[in-house]
Design an enzyme around this catalytic site. Structure first.
Site, PDB file in Angstrom:
ATOM      1  N   GLY A  96      -2.030   4.986  -3.467  1.00 19.93           N
ATOM      2  CA  GLY A  96      -2.967   3.894  -3.743  1.00 19.93           C
ATOM      3  C   GLY A  96      -2.283   2.560  -3.522  1.00 19.93           C
ATOM      4  CG  ASP A  97      -4.556  -0.618  -2.492  1.00 19.86           C
ATOM      5  OD1 ASP A  97      -4.058  -0.127  -1.444  1.00 19.86           O
ATOM      6  OD2 ASP A  97      -5.761  -0.878  -2.624  1.00 19.86           O
ATOM      7  CG  ASN A 101       2.676   8.049   0.725  1.00 20.25           C
ATOM      8  OD1 ASN A 101       2.236   7.637   1.798  1.00 20.25           O
ATOM      9  ND2 ASN A 101       3.914   8.469   0.557  1.00 20.25           N
ATOM     10  CG  ASP A 155      10.857   8.812   2.100  1.00 21.00           C
ATOM     11  OD1 ASP A 155      11.265   8.645   3.266  1.00 21.00           O
ATOM     12  OD2 ASP A 155       9.694   8.575   1.736  1.00 21.00           O
ATOM     13  NE  ARG A 214      -3.970   1.446   2.196  1.00 19.67           N
ATOM     14  CZ  ARG A 214      -4.949   1.114   2.982  1.00 19.67           C
ATOM     15  NH1 ARG A 214      -4.714   0.438   4.064  1.00 19.67           N
ATOM     16  NH2 ARG A 214      -6.168   1.475   2.685  1.00 19.67           N
TER      17      ARG A 214
HETATM   18  P1  ADP Z   1       4.545   4.902  -2.175  1.00 19.31           P
HETATM   19  O1  ADP Z   1       5.747   5.436  -2.848  1.00 19.31           O
HETATM   20  O2  ADP Z   1       3.259   5.245  -2.803  1.00 19.31           O
HETATM   21  O3  ADP Z   1       4.559   5.118  -0.688  1.00 19.31           O
HETATM   22  P2  ADP Z   1       5.948   2.437  -2.040  1.00 19.31           P
HETATM   23  O4  ADP Z   1       6.947   2.578  -3.113  1.00 19.31           O
HETATM   24  O5  ADP Z   1       6.415   2.659  -0.634  1.00 19.31           O
HETATM   25  O6  ADP Z   1       4.665   3.342  -2.338  1.00 19.31           O
HETATM   26  O7  ADP Z   1       5.288   1.015  -2.133  1.00 19.31           O
HETATM   27  C1  ADP Z   1       4.475   0.491  -1.135  1.00 19.31           C
HETATM   28  C2  ADP Z   1       4.779  -0.995  -0.954  1.00 19.31           C
HETATM   29  O8  ADP Z   1       4.485  -1.677  -2.147  1.00 19.31           O
HETATM   30  C3  ADP Z   1       6.246  -1.254  -0.697  1.00 19.31           C
HETATM   31  O9  ADP Z   1       6.530  -1.180   0.680  1.00 19.31           O
HETATM   32  C4  ADP Z   1       6.438  -2.641  -1.236  1.00 19.31           C
HETATM   33  O10 ADP Z   1       6.013  -3.589  -0.281  1.00 19.31           O
HETATM   34  C5  ADP Z   1       5.474  -2.682  -2.392  1.00 19.31           C
HETATM   35  N1  ADP Z   1       6.189  -2.396  -3.626  1.00 19.31           N
HETATM   36  C6  ADP Z   1       6.359  -1.210  -4.186  1.00 19.31           C
HETATM   37  N2  ADP Z   1       7.052  -1.307  -5.340  1.00 19.31           N
HETATM   38  C7  ADP Z   1       7.336  -2.589  -5.504  1.00 19.31           C
HETATM   39  C8  ADP Z   1       8.028  -3.326  -6.506  1.00 19.31           C
HETATM   40  N3  ADP Z   1       8.558  -2.744  -7.564  1.00 19.31           N
HETATM   41  N4  ADP Z   1       8.129  -4.663  -6.341  1.00 19.31           N
HETATM   42  C9  ADP Z   1       7.590  -5.263  -5.268  1.00 19.31           C
HETATM   43  N5  ADP Z   1       6.928  -4.658  -4.315  1.00 19.31           N
HETATM   44  C10 ADP Z   1       6.784  -3.319  -4.421  1.00 19.31           C
END
Ligand code: ADP
Length: 858
Positions: free
Chosen positions: A611-612, A609, A721, A607
Site C-alpha cells: 500500500g501507500d 508492495n 532485499d 508506494r
Molecule cells: P514496501 O516494503 O512495501 O515495498 P518500501 O519500504 O519500499 O515499501 O517503501 C516504499 C517507499 O516509501 C520507499 O521507497 C520510500 O520512498 C518511502 N518510505 C518508506 N519508508 C520510509 C520511511 N521510514 N521514511 C521515509 N520514507 C519512507
C-alpha cells in the site's frame, strides 16, 4: 465294346492320344495342388504347434497351481499339439506316398503314350507299305501290258506284211514273246502280291490292331487303378476326422469335461486359505487433531457456532436423501429367493447389486443422520451455547492429550439458538468509540523485570498483571468498577484490548495458562469481540449478546464488555464449562500497538508492495513519522506478511536500521509506523544528487549500510532485499536499511515456495540456483549496493535481462567498476561477488575495510 472294336479308326486314335495328353496334364495339376496342400498343412501344423506351446506357458504361473481349468487347458493344448503332429504326418505321407505316386504315374503315362504312338505309326506304315507295293506292281503290270500290246501289234504287223517268215519277223516275234512273258510274269507277281498283301492287311487289321488296342485299354485301366489309389490316398491323407483325429478330439473333450467347478479352487483354498477377513481399519487418525487445541476431537462432531448451520443443513439434506434412497430400494422388484446360482439371470444379479448398493447407501446416510442428530441432541438442540469457541480458526500447537482429556470431561451442555447468538459489534459503532488515550511514546526497550506490574483487585489480593515489553502504565479498568461504561466502547480503553491484532500475535502473547486478552475480529463483514485465553492451548470465545444489549458468555450478562471480562477474571469461573478456561492474567497491549487514530496521515511519500507510504504525525507529540499502510482489500495472508516487517523491526535498535514506532491494528487499514527518514529512498537520492555527491559521501553511505548490515548479521537476520531502493537517506545523508518485507530471522533460509518477485540482479547465485539464503547472500547484494552508490544510482547489468545477467554471472562475468571508483572499493565489490559464498567477507570485515577507507579518503 472296347478299345479294340470301337477305337480302330484314325479319329479314335487321335482322340486317344489327346486324351492321354489331357490325363498327363491332369496329373501335373494334381501334383501342383497337392504340393501346395502339403506345404500349407505343414505350415498350419507348425503354427498350431507353436501356439500350443505358447498356451502351455500359463502353467508356469504358480498362482494357478491345482487349478483344474489350467490342467484341462494344458491337456487341450497337448491335444492341439498332437493334432499338429498328425497333420504334419499326413502332409508327409501325402508328399511321400501320393505325390510320389503321381510322379511315377506321370512318367509311366508319358512312356505309354509314346509307345502307343509308335505302334500306331508302325501299323500305319505297314498299311502304307502294302498299298505302295501293290500300286508299284500294278504300275509295272500296266507298263508291261503296254509293252506287250506294242510288241504284239508289231508282230501282227510284220506277220501280215512279211508272211510267216523272215528275220525281221523273228525278231519281232521274239520281242513279242519276251513282252508276253514279262507281262505274264508281272501278272503272276501281281496276283501273288495281292494275295500276300491281302492276307497281311487282314492280319494287321484283324489281329494286330485289335490286339494293340486291347493292350492299350488294359494299360489305361491299369493306370486308372493306380490313379484311383492316388485319389484314395489323397482322401486318406486329407482326412481330418480320421480315427486318430477323433481320438484326439475325444481327449480334448474329456479334458474340458474333467473341470469340476466345485473342485477348481480346492488346492488354491488349501494353499492360500486365511482366517476370515478382519474389518477395514477406518479409524480417525488422532495426529490430525493434535494441533487443534482440543477443539476437534477424534470421532466426535464439532458442534459450535461455526458448524451449527452447516450441521442442520446437512441433517435436512441427509434426511431427504435417506427418504429417496429408501423409496428407490422399495421400488426394486425383489428377486425370487433362488438359491440355485446357475439359474440366476444377469438381470437378477444387477437387481441384487443395485439393492445392495442402495442398502449400503441407506446405511451410510442413516448412520450420518444418527451421528448429527446425536450431536445436536447432546446440545439440547434449540439454543446456542453461550460463548463460542473459535479455536478451529487457529493453528496452535499444544499437547493434544491434555486438551483432549479436559474436553472429554467437560461436555458442552448448552443449547444452540436460532441466530447462533453471536454478538457482533457493527464496525461503525465500534469505531466511534475509539479511545482518546494519549499515543504511546517511542520508548527504549526496558528490562524484563519491568514486565510484571501489580494491580489490586477490589476485595481480593493483588493480582499480577503481565505487561509486555515496556508497558509504562498499569490499566485500571479491570479493578475499577466505577469505570464501567454502558457500552462496548469502554472496552477500547482497556489495556488488555488489542484491537485487530492478528491471531499469530495473540498466540505469541498468551504464553502462560490463564493469560488472556480481548481483541476484535471480522467474520462475514461483521466485527466480533473475542476473548482469547491460553488454556489447554489457546481458546477464543466470542462475546455474545444477551437481552437488553447485555453481554455474556455462559454465566450472567453484563451491561458492558469490560464488566463481563472483569467478572470472568475475578470470579475465577470458567468462561464456558466445556473449555474450563479460567482468566488469570490480563495481557496488556505492547508498546508498539498504537491506535489508528493516534496517527494523522499527511502526505503520500511513497508506494510500497502492500500500500501507500505516508508522512504522518503522532497526535500526542506531533512527532513526524512515516506510515506504511496495508490495503484493506488484501487477503489476510498478505496482511500477515505486511505485519511481518513490523514484527522483525520491533526488535532492532540501530542508527542505520529504520526504527519501528508501532503498528496500528485497532482497525483497518492496518499500518506500520516508523521513524521518518526524510531523504526518502537512497536510489532516488543518488540519482537526484548525482552531480553533487562526493566520494567522501559515497564512502559514508557504504559505511552506514555496512554498519546496519553488520548489526543485522549479528542478530541472524537475513535481509534478502538489500538494494539502494530499499535504503533510506536521513539527515546528513545517513543511510538506514529499510524494507524488511522479505527478511528472515534465521541463519540459513531455504526458499520452499518458489522464487517469485526475486530481485535477480541483486541476489547471490546460490540463492537463485538453490533457494539457499544466508547473510553471505546479503554480502553479494551489498556489493551491488556499493556499485549503485558509486555509479550514483546506475542500473546494474543495464541492457541485460534478468536471465542474461544470471547466466553471465554463472559464467564468471562481474559488473565493471563505475567511473571514478577507487580500486580498493572495486576490489571489495569483487570480493562480495565471489561465486563461493564462503569466500566472501562478512559485514564485520566489510565495515572495517570501509571504515579504514573512509579515514584514508578524508
Ligand atoms: P514496501 O516494503 O512495501 O515495498 P518500501 O519500504 O519500499 O515499501 O517503501 C516504499 C517507499 O516509501 C520507499 O521507497 C520510500 O520512498 C518511502 N518510505 C518508506 N519508508 C520510509 C520511511 N521510514 N521514511 C521515509 N520514507 C519512507
Amino acid at each position: 465294346m472296347g478299345f479294340s472294336t470301337s477305337l480302330q479308326g484314325q479319329a479314335s486314335h487321335e482322340a486317344l492320344l489327346g486324351r492321354q495328353d489331357a490325363e498327363i496334364k491332369l496329373l501335373e495339376t494334381m501334383k501342383r495342388c497337392l504340393t501346395s496342400k502339403v506345404k500349407s498343412d505343414r505350415e498350419y501344423a507348425s503354427t498350431i504347434s507353436s501356439l500350443s506351446s505358447q498356451g502351455k506357458k500359463v502353467e508356469r504361473c504358480d498362482d494357478l497351481v491345482g487349478s483344474l481349468i489350467t490342467q484341462s487347458w494344458r491337456d487341450i493344448m497337448d491335444c492341439i499339439d498332437q493334432t499338429a503332429k498328425l497333420i504334419k504326418q499326413q502332409a508327409d505321407s501325402m508328399e511321400n506316398i501320393v505325390i510320389d505316386h503321381i510322379n511315377s504315374l506321370h512318367s509311366e503315362r508319358r512312356r505309354a503314350r509314346k509307345l502307343y504312338q509308335e505302334e500306331q505309326t508302325w501299323l500305319t506304315n505297314q498299311f502304307q507299305q502294302l498299298s505302295e507295293d501293290v500300286a508299284r506292281k500294278k504300275t509295272e503290270y500296266q507298263k508291261n501290258l503296254e509293252m506287250y500290246k506294242l510288241a504284239r501289234s508289231r508282230f501282227e504287223e510284220h506277220y501280215v506284211k512279211s508272211g510267216r517268215g523272215g528275220r525281221k519277223l523273228d525278231d519281232v516275234r521274239e520281242k513279242y514273246q519276251k513282252a508276253c512273258r514279262k507281262l505274264h510274269l508281272t501278272h503272276n507277281e501281281y496276283v501273288l502280291l495281292l494275295g500276300a498283301v491281302t492276307d497281311c492287311e487282314h492280319d494287321l487289321r484283324n489281329c494286330y490292331l485289335p490286339s494293340l488296342l486291347r493292350r492299350q485299354q488294359s494299360i489305361h485301366q491299369e493306370f486308372i487303378v493306380a490313379w484311383k489309389k492316388i485319389l484314395q490316398d489323397t482322401a486318406k491323407y486329407s482326412h481330418f476326422a480320421s480315427e486318430k483325429f477323433v481320438e484326439i478330439q475325444a481327449q480334448m473333450k474329456a479334458a474340458a469335461d474333467s473341470v469340476n467347478p466345485l473342485d477348481e479352487y480346492k488346492d488354491f483354498i488349501g494353499k492360500h486359505g486365511t482366517r476370515p477377513a478382519s474389518p477395514l481399519r477406518l479409524s480417525f487418525d488422532e495426529n490430525l487433531v493434535d494441533n487443534t487445541s482440543g477443539k476437534l476431537l477424534p470421532n466426535k462432531l464439532t458442534v459450535d457456532n461455526l458448524t451449527i448451520d452447516w450441521l442442520r443443513a446437512r441433517l435436512t439434506e441427509l434426511e431427504s436423501s435417506l427418504k429417496a434412497t429408501q423409496q428407490n430400494r422399495q421400488s426394486i422388484q425383489p428377486t425370487e429367493n433362488n438359491s440355485d446360482l446357475s439359474k440366476k439371470t444377469p438381470l437378477d444379479y444387477s437387481r441384487e447389486r443395485e439393492e445392495l448398493r442402495l442398502r449400503c447407501q441407506e446405511k451410510k446416510i442413516s448412520r450420518q443422520t444418527e451421528i448429527i442428530r446425536g450431536a445436536l441432541n447432546e446440545l439440547g438442540c434449540e439454543e446456542l451455547p453461550s460463548g463460542c469457541d473459535l479455536s478451529m480458526e487457529g493453528s496452535f500447537t499444544e499437547p493434544s492429550t491434555q486438551s483432549k482429556t479436559s474436553l472429554k470431561s467437560k461436555k458442552f451442555q448448552k443449547n444452540l439458538g436460532p441466530d447462533n447468538g453471536l454478538f457482533t459489534l457493527r464496525r461503525n459503532q465500534h469505531l466511534l468509540a475509539m479511545i482518546k488515550k494519549s499515543p504511546l511514546k517511542y520508548l527504549p526497550p526496558v528490562n524484563d523485570t519491568n514486565n510484571i506490574a501489580m494491580s489490586h483487585s477490589a476485595g481480593s489480593s493483588p493480582t499480577p498483571i503481565r505487561v509486555n515489553s515496556s508497558r509504562y502504565t498499569v490499566p485500571s479498568g479491570l479493578n475499577n468498577s466505577t469505570n464501567n461504561q454502558k457500552s462496548s466502547g469502554g472496552l477500547i480503553e482497556e489495556e488488555w484490548f488489542h484491537g485487530v491484532l492478528p491471531r499469530e500475535e495473540v498466540v505469541r502473547l498468551l504464553v502462560i495458562e490463564g493469560d488472556f486478552l480481548v481483541r476484535e475480529t471480522t467474520r462475514n463483514d461483521e466485527c466480533q469481540i473475542v476473548l482469547s485465553v491460553c488454556w489447554d492451548g489457546h481458546k477464543h470465545f466470542i462475546v455474545q449478546t444477551a437481552s437488553e444489549g447485555h453481554y455474556r458468555f455462559e454465566g450472567p450478562a453484563f451491561p458492558s464488555i469490560p464488566e463481563l471480562i472483569r467478572h470472568q477474571w475475578k470470579s475465577g469461573l470458567p468462561v464456558t464449562s466445556r473449555s474450563g478456561a479460567v482468566l488469570k492474567t490480563p495481557i496488556l497491549r505492547e508498546r508498539w500497538e498504537l491506535n489508528n487514530d493516534d496517527v494523522i496521515l499527511q502526505e503520500k511519500i511513497g508506494r510500497g508492495n502492500f500500500g501507500d507510504v505516508y508522512k504522518a504525525k503522532l497526535r500526542s507529540c506531533q512527532t513526524e513519522v512515516a506510515v506504511k499502510t496495508c490495503k484493506v482489500t488484501l487477503p489476510d495472508e498478505q496482511k500477515r506478511k505486511f505485519l511481518q516487517e513490523g514484527r522483525i523491526l520491533k526488535q532492532y535498535d540501530h542508527p542505520n536500521i529504520v526504527k519501528l514506532i508501532g503498528i496500528c491494528v485497532q482497525k483497518q487499514p492496518i499500518m506500520i509506523v516508523m521513524e521518518l527518514v526524510a531523504g526518502g529512498s537512497l536510489l532516488t537520492y543518488l540519482r537526484k544528487n548525482s552531480s553533487s555527491i562526493s566520494q567522501r559521501e559515497q564512502f559514508r553511505m557504504c559505511k552506514d549500510a555496512a554498519a546496519g548490515m553488520r548489526y543485522l548479521e549479528s542478530k541472524y537476520c537475513i535481509h534478502r532485499d538489500l538494494a539502494a531502493r530499499n535504503c533510506l537517506v536521513g539527515n546528513e545523508s545517513i543511510v538506514k536499511i529499510s524494507d524488511f518485507g522479505m527478511s528472515r530471522e534465521e541463519e540459513e533460509y531455504i526458499v520452499s515456495d518458489g522464487m517469485k518477485q526475486i530481485p535477480i540482479k541483486w541476489t547471490a547465485p546460490e540463492a537463485l540456483n538453490f533457494g539457499k539464503y544466508t547473510s553471505l547472500c546479503d554480502i553479494w547484494s551489498y556489493g551491488v549496493l556499493m556499485w549503485e552508490i558509486f555509479s550514483k544510482g546506475g542500473n546494474p547489468y543495464s541492457g541485460m535481462s534478468n536471465s542474461q545477467a544470471r547466466e553471465k554471472i554463472d559464467a564468471g562475468y562481474r559488473l565493471p567498476a563505475p567511473d571514478n571508483t577507487p580500486d580498493e572499493v572495486y576490489k571489495l565489490m569483487l570480493r562480495c561477488w565471489e561465486y563461493e559464498p564462503d569466500k566472501r567477507p562478512h559485514f564485520e570485515q566489510i565495515y572495517n575495510i570501509i571504515n579504514a577507507l573512509c579515514q584514508s579518503h578524508v
